[in-house]
Design an enzyme around this catalytic site. Structure first.
Site, PDB file in Angstrom:
ATOM      1  N   ASP A 111       5.822  -3.822  10.045  1.00  0.00           N
ATOM      2  CA  ASP A 111       6.190  -4.807   9.033  1.00  0.00           C
ATOM      3  C   ASP A 111       6.503  -4.089   7.711  1.00  0.00           C
ATOM      4  O   ASP A 111       7.538  -4.325   7.072  1.00  0.00           O
ATOM      5  CB  ASP A 111       5.017  -5.791   8.858  1.00  0.00           C
ATOM      6  CG  ASP A 111       5.363  -6.979   7.984  1.00  0.00           C
ATOM      7  OD1 ASP A 111       6.567  -7.245   7.782  1.00  0.00           O
ATOM      8  OD2 ASP A 111       4.422  -7.654   7.509  1.00  0.00           O
TER       9      ASP A 111
ATOM     10  N   ASP B 181      10.576  -2.963   5.876  1.00  0.00           N
ATOM     11  CA  ASP B 181      11.059  -3.335   4.537  1.00  0.00           C
ATOM     12  C   ASP B 181      11.475  -2.081   3.765  1.00  0.00           C
ATOM     13  O   ASP B 181      12.489  -2.076   3.063  1.00  0.00           O
ATOM     14  CB  ASP B 181       9.977  -4.083   3.734  1.00  0.00           C
ATOM     15  CG  ASP B 181       9.967  -5.585   4.012  1.00  0.00           C
ATOM     16  OD1 ASP B 181      10.325  -5.979   5.135  1.00  0.00           O
ATOM     17  OD2 ASP B 181       9.600  -6.362   3.103  1.00  0.00           O
TER      18      ASP B 181
ATOM     19  N   ASP C  41       1.222   7.346   6.350  1.00  0.00           N
ATOM     20  CA  ASP C  41       1.487   7.723   4.949  1.00  0.00           C
ATOM     21  C   ASP C  41       2.584   8.792   4.891  1.00  0.00           C
ATOM     22  O   ASP C  41       3.506   8.721   4.085  1.00  0.00           O
ATOM     23  CB  ASP C  41       0.199   8.184   4.228  1.00  0.00           C
ATOM     24  CG  ASP C  41      -0.658   9.131   5.049  1.00  0.00           C
ATOM     25  OD1 ASP C  41      -0.356   9.367   6.238  1.00  0.00           O
ATOM     26  OD2 ASP C  41      -1.648   9.657   4.497  1.00  0.00           O
TER      27      ASP C  41
ATOM     28  N   TYR D 139      -2.707  -8.480  12.731  1.00  0.00           N
ATOM     29  CA  TYR D 139      -2.173  -9.812  12.432  1.00  0.00           C
ATOM     30  C   TYR D 139      -2.741 -10.860  13.385  1.00  0.00           C
ATOM     31  O   TYR D 139      -2.649 -12.060  13.127  1.00  0.00           O
ATOM     32  CB  TYR D 139      -0.640  -9.825  12.486  1.00  0.00           C
ATOM     33  CG  TYR D 139       0.033  -9.086  11.330  1.00  0.00           C
ATOM     34  CD1 TYR D 139      -0.696  -8.237  10.506  1.00  0.00           C
ATOM     35  CD2 TYR D 139       1.372  -9.253  11.055  1.00  0.00           C
ATOM     36  CE1 TYR D 139      -0.101  -7.553   9.458  1.00  0.00           C
ATOM     37  CE2 TYR D 139       1.984  -8.573  10.002  1.00  0.00           C
ATOM     38  CZ  TYR D 139       1.241  -7.722   9.212  1.00  0.00           C
ATOM     39  OH  TYR D 139       1.836  -7.044   8.166  1.00  0.00           O
TER      40      TYR D 139
ATOM     41  N   LYS E 213      -2.296   5.803  12.264  1.00  0.00           N
ATOM     42  CA  LYS E 213      -3.226   6.356  11.269  1.00  0.00           C
ATOM     43  C   LYS E 213      -4.431   6.866  12.061  1.00  0.00           C
ATOM     44  O   LYS E 213      -5.580   6.447  11.856  1.00  0.00           O
ATOM     45  CB  LYS E 213      -3.583   5.273  10.235  1.00  0.00           C
ATOM     46  CG  LYS E 213      -4.392   5.762   9.047  1.00  0.00           C
ATOM     47  CD  LYS E 213      -3.631   6.675   8.103  1.00  0.00           C
ATOM     48  CE  LYS E 213      -4.589   7.229   7.047  1.00  0.00           C
ATOM     49  NZ  LYS E 213      -3.958   8.256   6.184  1.00  0.00           N
TER      50      LYS E 213
HETATM   51  C1  IPM Z   1       8.402 -10.328   9.063  1.00  0.00           C
HETATM   52  C2  IPM Z   1       7.644 -11.213   8.121  1.00  0.00           C
HETATM   53  C3  IPM Z   1       6.519 -11.906   8.857  1.00  0.00           C
HETATM   54  C4  IPM Z   1       5.621 -10.847   9.459  1.00  0.00           C
HETATM   55  C5  IPM Z   1       5.694 -12.903   8.023  1.00  0.00           C
HETATM   56  C6  IPM Z   1       6.569 -13.953   7.375  1.00  0.00           C
HETATM   57  C7  IPM Z   1       4.598 -13.555   8.822  1.00  0.00           C
HETATM   58  O1  IPM Z   1       7.167 -10.479   7.028  1.00  0.00           O
HETATM   59  O2  IPM Z   1       8.897 -10.828  10.084  1.00  0.00           O
HETATM   60  O3  IPM Z   1       8.527  -9.133   8.794  1.00  0.00           O
HETATM   61  O4  IPM Z   1       4.715 -10.357   8.799  1.00  0.00           O
HETATM   62  O5  IPM Z   1       5.835 -10.486  10.605  1.00  0.00           O
HETATM   63 MN    MN Z   2       7.961  -8.452   6.926  1.00  0.00          MN
END
Ligand code: IPM
Ligand code: MN
Length: 371
Positions: free
Chosen positions: A249, A253, A225, A144, A193
């Site tokens: 990240d 989720d 994975d 990133y 990885k």
């Molecule tokens: C998170 C979000 C951010 C990230 C984005 C909005 C830049 O997805 O905090 O998880 O990728 O860190």
């Molecule tokens: Mn995120």
């Protein structure tokens, strides 16, 4: 009673950011009233809204305000209105810039299944099985933040992003994860990885070397994975997960989905200066302005802020218990509603959490939450 006075910078941002952040503030205010603390909130422009107002997502005065504050409470950034801007001018670039400028290299995302939400988890969990893990995501390095390039055009266009990690960057976040695991169930899963990426090879070697200093913690290194699979088939095996910026990240989720909704998950970012608290759900533009977002992620951020930036452990526990109690009494926002339970709004959910908090602070015996 030990009274605390803190200044909190508020970066409500875009989409549902302002709705959930303002109800999180209302919970902190309720807490201040109940326990005799003082919080001063300083609202600062950030994200797409700041681009509209000031021409950039992270104005200098916002960064300065964050540096001066005792903690930062952030909502979310981004929305379709700014999606056509070049990457380095988008609201998301402001968020990455803020993390970098504040030196926030650790991001902790606790993912815990509430008992009353077991039935909405997409997993069929055994009765004894639960999900209670923390993802420690590296936040100031990796792909990133590596160099990005776009060259050529049309059929000859190419683009690249670079993943770079140094030993020092890995060590500082890994040490934190080892300590966090030592204070919990003493298991650390480091995810990489390393069968393909050089940066992951360095990650694995560095983490495995540090493990020698933590004989009480059981370390497992997993490929990402396989980790994504293990999370779905046997989430109970995880205690603390340590991973890079991008993998953290993605996996956070996924883990959020397992406990019912991404709207439930808070996060805390730590590093060289002021700590920052933000729910992980993002700006959810389709929900913005409808008063239907789940405020629990933001409210649990307030609890983390109380514990980690104010040393208010008891108050943090009361906020967390109030959330648990409200869910247990069947109050649900639409994202976690089930057929038999009518969904309430974001502000109704927050009002219920606030009133439980106020009541429990007064009626210590009835609630017995160590108040
Ligand atoms: C998170 C979000 C951010 C990230 C984005 C909005 C830049 O997805 O905090 O998880 O990728 O860190
Ligand atoms: Mn995120």
């Amino acid at each position: 009673m030990n009274q605390v006075k803190k200044t909190i910078a508020v970066l409500a941002g875009d989409g549902i950011g302002p709705e959930v952040t303002h109800v999180a503030i209302s919970v902190l205010e309720e807490c201040a009233t109940a326990f005799g603390h003082r919080f001063e909130f300083v609202e600062l422009p950030f994200g797409g809204i700041a681009t509209d107002l000031c021409g950039e997502p992270l104005p200098a005065e916002t960064l300065e305000g964050c540096r001066k504050a005792d903690a930062v409470l952030l909502g979310a950034v981004g929305g379709s209105k700014w999606d056509s801007l070049p990457l380095d001018r988008r609201p998301e670039a402001g968020l990455l810039g803020l993390r970098k400028a504040l030196g926030l290299y650790i991001n902790v995302r606790p993912v815990k299944l509430f008992d009353s939400l077991r039935t909405i988890s997409p997993l069929r969990l055994g009765e004894q099985e639960t999900i209670d893990l923390e993802i420690v995501r590296e936040l100031a390095g990796g792909i990133y933040f590596g160099s990005r390039q776009i060259s050529g055009s049309e059929a000859n266009e190419s683009a690249s992003d670079t993943e770079v990690y140094s030993v020092k960057e890995i060590e500082r976040v890994a040490l934190y994860a080892f300590r966090r695991a030592a204070a919990r169930r003493k298991r650390l899963a480091s995810i990489d990885k390393a069968n393909v990426l050089a940066s992951s090879g360095l990650w694995r070697r560095t983490v495995e070397r540090l493990a020698k200093g933590f004989p009480e913690v059981k370390l497992d290194s997993l490929y990402v994975d396989n980790a994504a699979l293990q999370l779905v088939i046997r989430p109970a095996q995880f205690d603390v997960i340590l991973t890079s910026n991008m993998f953290g990240d993605i996996l956070s989720d996924e883990a959020a989905g397992l406990v019912g909704s991404i709207g439930l998950i808070p996060s805390m970012s730590l590093g060289n200066g002021t700590a920052l608290y933000e729910p992980i759900h993002g700006s959810a533009p389709q929900l913005a302005g409808k008063n239907s977002a789940n405020p629990i992620g933001a409210i649990l951020c307030a609890a983390m802020l109380l514990r980690e930036s104010c040393g208010l452990h008891r108050e943090a526990a009361v906020v967390e218990k109030s959330v648990e109690h409200t869910l247990a009494s069947g109050i649900r926002t639409p994202d976690i509603a089930s057929r038999d339970l009518r969904a309430v709004s974001c502000s109704e959910m927050a009002a219920s959490i606030r009133s439980t908090l106020a009541e429990s602070a007064m009626e210590t015996e009835k609630y017995g939450w160590g108040v």
